[in-house]
Write a protein that holds these residues in place. Structure first.
Motif, mmCIF file in Angstrom:
data_model
loop_
_atom_site.group_PDB
_atom_site.id
_atom_site.type_symbol
_atom_site.label_atom_id
_atom_site.label_comp_id
_atom_site.label_asym_id
_atom_site.label_seq_id
_atom_site.Cartn_x
_atom_site.Cartn_y
_atom_site.Cartn_z
ATOM 1 N N UNK A 7 0.810 -1.224 0.000
ATOM 2 C CA UNK A 7 0.000 0.000 0.000
ATOM 3 C C UNK A 7 0.839 1.268 0.000
ATOM 4 N N UNK A 8 2.035 1.199 0.617
ATOM 5 C CA UNK A 8 2.891 2.379 0.675
ATOM 6 C C UNK A 8 3.411 2.718 -0.712
ATOM 7 N N UNK A 9 3.740 1.686 -1.487
ATOM 8 C CA UNK A 9 4.222 1.914 -2.848
ATOM 9 C C UNK A 9 3.084 2.341 -3.773
ATOM 10 N N UNK A 10 1.877 1.846 -3.494
ATOM 11 C CA UNK A 10 0.748 2.151 -4.368
ATOM 12 C C UNK A 10 0.415 3.635 -4.370
ATOM 13 N N UNK A 14 4.793 12.254 0.963
ATOM 14 C CA UNK A 14 5.998 12.910 1.470
ATOM 15 C C UNK A 14 6.667 12.055 2.533
ATOM 16 N N UNK A 15 7.988 12.046 2.543
ATOM 17 C CA UNK A 15 8.730 11.276 3.540
ATOM 18 C C UNK A 15 8.304 11.704 4.943
ATOM 19 N N UNK A 16 8.187 10.735 5.826
ATOM 20 C CA UNK A 16 7.650 10.984 7.161
ATOM 21 C C UNK A 16 8.453 12.041 7.924
ATOM 22 N N UNK A 17 9.770 11.993 7.832
ATOM 23 C CA UNK A 17 10.604 12.952 8.570
ATOM 24 C C UNK A 17 10.336 14.376 8.112
ATOM 25 N N UNK A 18 10.224 14.554 6.808
ATOM 26 C CA UNK A 18 9.950 15.882 6.263
ATOM 27 C C UNK A 18 8.563 16.343 6.684
ATOM 28 N N UNK A 214 2.436 2.151 9.571
ATOM 29 C CA UNK A 214 3.695 2.368 10.285
ATOM 30 C C UNK A 214 4.844 2.642 9.310
ATOM 31 N N UNK A 215 4.892 1.940 8.193
ATOM 32 C CA UNK A 215 5.945 2.187 7.213
ATOM 33 C C UNK A 215 5.813 3.570 6.595
ATOM 34 N N UNK A 216 4.592 4.010 6.381
ATOM 35 C CA UNK A 216 4.384 5.351 5.839
ATOM 36 C C UNK A 216 4.788 6.403 6.861
ATOM 37 N N UNK A 217 4.512 6.120 8.135
ATOM 38 C CA UNK A 217 4.831 7.046 9.227
ATOM 39 C C UNK A 217 5.459 6.263 10.381
ATOM 40 N N UNK A 218 6.763 6.030 10.351
ATOM 41 C CA UNK A 218 7.388 5.264 11.436
ATOM 42 C C UNK A 218 7.235 5.890 12.819
ATOM 43 N N UNK A 219 6.823 7.165 12.866
ATOM 44 C CA UNK A 219 6.573 7.830 14.149
ATOM 45 C C UNK A 219 5.138 7.610 14.631
ATOM 46 N N UNK A 220 4.325 6.876 13.881
ATOM 47 C CA UNK A 220 2.913 6.682 14.199
ATOM 48 C C UNK A 220 2.808 5.645 15.314
ATOM 49 N N UNK A 221 2.748 6.137 16.549
ATOM 50 C CA UNK A 221 2.859 5.265 17.718
ATOM 51 C C UNK A 221 1.706 4.269 17.811
ATOM 52 N N UNK A 222 0.477 4.722 17.616
ATOM 53 C CA UNK A 222 -0.663 3.815 17.741
ATOM 54 C C UNK A 222 -0.612 2.714 16.689
ATOM 55 N N UNK A 223 -0.186 3.058 15.485
ATOM 56 C CA UNK A 223 -0.085 2.044 14.432
ATOM 57 C C UNK A 223 0.930 0.978 14.825
#
Length: 349
Positions: A7-10, A14-18, A214-223
């Motif tokens: 799904x992340x590739x689909x 924007x990169x999560x850090x940015x 989580x891969x899209x947003x590695x900072x997404x704690x609940x995910x």
């Protein structure tokens, strides 16, 4: 979903850090304007919304506290500003103060607030308290009138809450097709909701969507926290513990410590479990004193499981049911009632 499709590739975003850096910058800029009294009415809504978004993504209770403080102060100093009450309604809803949130929305309407924005907020509150038919009527009307990502995502989340997974899956797919932004936040939240819907039904179905969020947003704690739950359910206890140890150490949300204590206990690591259990208990006590409705269900689940106090769980489950009469709240209350009955039976044996 075809699990071979990433799904992340689909849908690239924007990169999560940015994205997170940009979110922090927006909040800091608006906070500076607020400190100098240079904020327009709409900017106050934006500030509270952005701080709440960061709270949801990072699992940061301090941000919920900050958003609540700002919203309450704004409504007090601007009693004739309809946007101030819209802002406070959203903050109160995020803390499960649903009756107060609806009162604020009604007051905002009396002050002249109209249109899609207030209707979406009303639907969200109605959905949260289990008034699904009313929420569905509003969300369908919005979907018919606008037909964009947000409208489709609203229907997806509602059907997920109702338990109609077929309809929810259809609208989750539709909302992804309608996504036009490059921001990762709304899409990651949608992927999280989709995974969350499947957690109790089919962990195998839940995993790819939670992993995508989580891969899209590695900072997404609940995910990541829910991904850890799924990994444990699928037999990968070590992966779950590794995720939860980091989350529990970094977040001020006790849910991660509570879940870590449970997983460690089940893994036979009782001394480590006890340490995290003690931390979670103290933290829940603090948060329930501050916002009882917001943490009643979390606390009830904790004391019903590794917390080991079904009486406390029952009191909180009852409060949670009073706040929102949903199937999930009723199941939690029934489980707490059963646990108290079992506990009493054991105690008298």
């Amino acid at each position: 979903m075809n699990v071979a499709t990433n799904p992340v590739e689909a849908i690239r975003t924007t990169h999560a850090t940015i994205a997170l850096s940009h979110l922090d910058g927006q909040i800091d800029g608006l906070e500076r304007f607020a400190a100098h009294g240079e904020m327009e009415d709409r900017a106050w809504v934006a500030l509270v919304d952005l701080i709440t978004l960061r709270a949801q993504i990072l699992g940061r209770i301090a941000d919920y506290e900050r958003a609540s403080l700002l919203a309450e102060q704004r409504a007090e100093v601007a009693p004739g500003d309809r946007l101030a009450f819209l802002c406070r309604a959203r903050s109160r809803a995020s803390l499960h103060r649903f009756a107060e949130a609806m009162t604020d929305l009604e007051h905002a309407a009396e002050l002249g607030q109209t249109g899609r924005e207030i209707e979406v907020d009303k639907a969200a509150v109605l959905q949260a308290v289990g008034r699904y038919a009313e929420a569905l009527s509003i969300r369908r009307r919005i979907a018919d009138d606008f037909g964009d990502f947000e409208a489709a995502a609203g229907l997806a989340s509602l059907y997920a809450d109702i338990g109609d997974t077929d309809a929810a899956e259809q609208w989750f797919d539709e909302s992804r097709l309608r996504y036009r932004s490059v921001s990762p936040f709304a899409l990651a939240q949608l992927e999280f909701q989709r995974g969350h819907m499947w957690m109790a039904l089919d962990p195998e179905q839940a995993r790819p969507w939670l992993l995508a969020a989580w891969q899209r947003l590695p900072c997404f704690a609940q995910a990541e926290g829910h991904l850890a739950e799924v990994e444990e359910a699928l037999g990968d206890c070590n992966a779950a513990i590794a995720r939860l140890e980091r989350l529990a150490a970094e977040s001020d949300d006790p849910d991660f410590a509570a879940e870590l204590a449970r997983v460690l206990w089940n893994a036979g690591r009782h001394s480590e479990s006890a340490r995290w259990r003690t931390y979670a208990e103290k933290r829940y006590d603090t948060l329930i004193a501050w916002a009882p409705a917001a943490f009643a269900d979390h606390g009830a689940r904790f004391w019903l499981s590794v917390g080991g106090e079904p009486g406390r769980a029952l009191a909180l489950a009852r409060l949670n049911l009073e706040v929102r009469d949903t199937p999930k709240a009723r199941r939690l209350f029934d489980a707490a009632m059963a646990a108290c009955g079992s506990f009493a039976t054991k105690g008298s044996a």
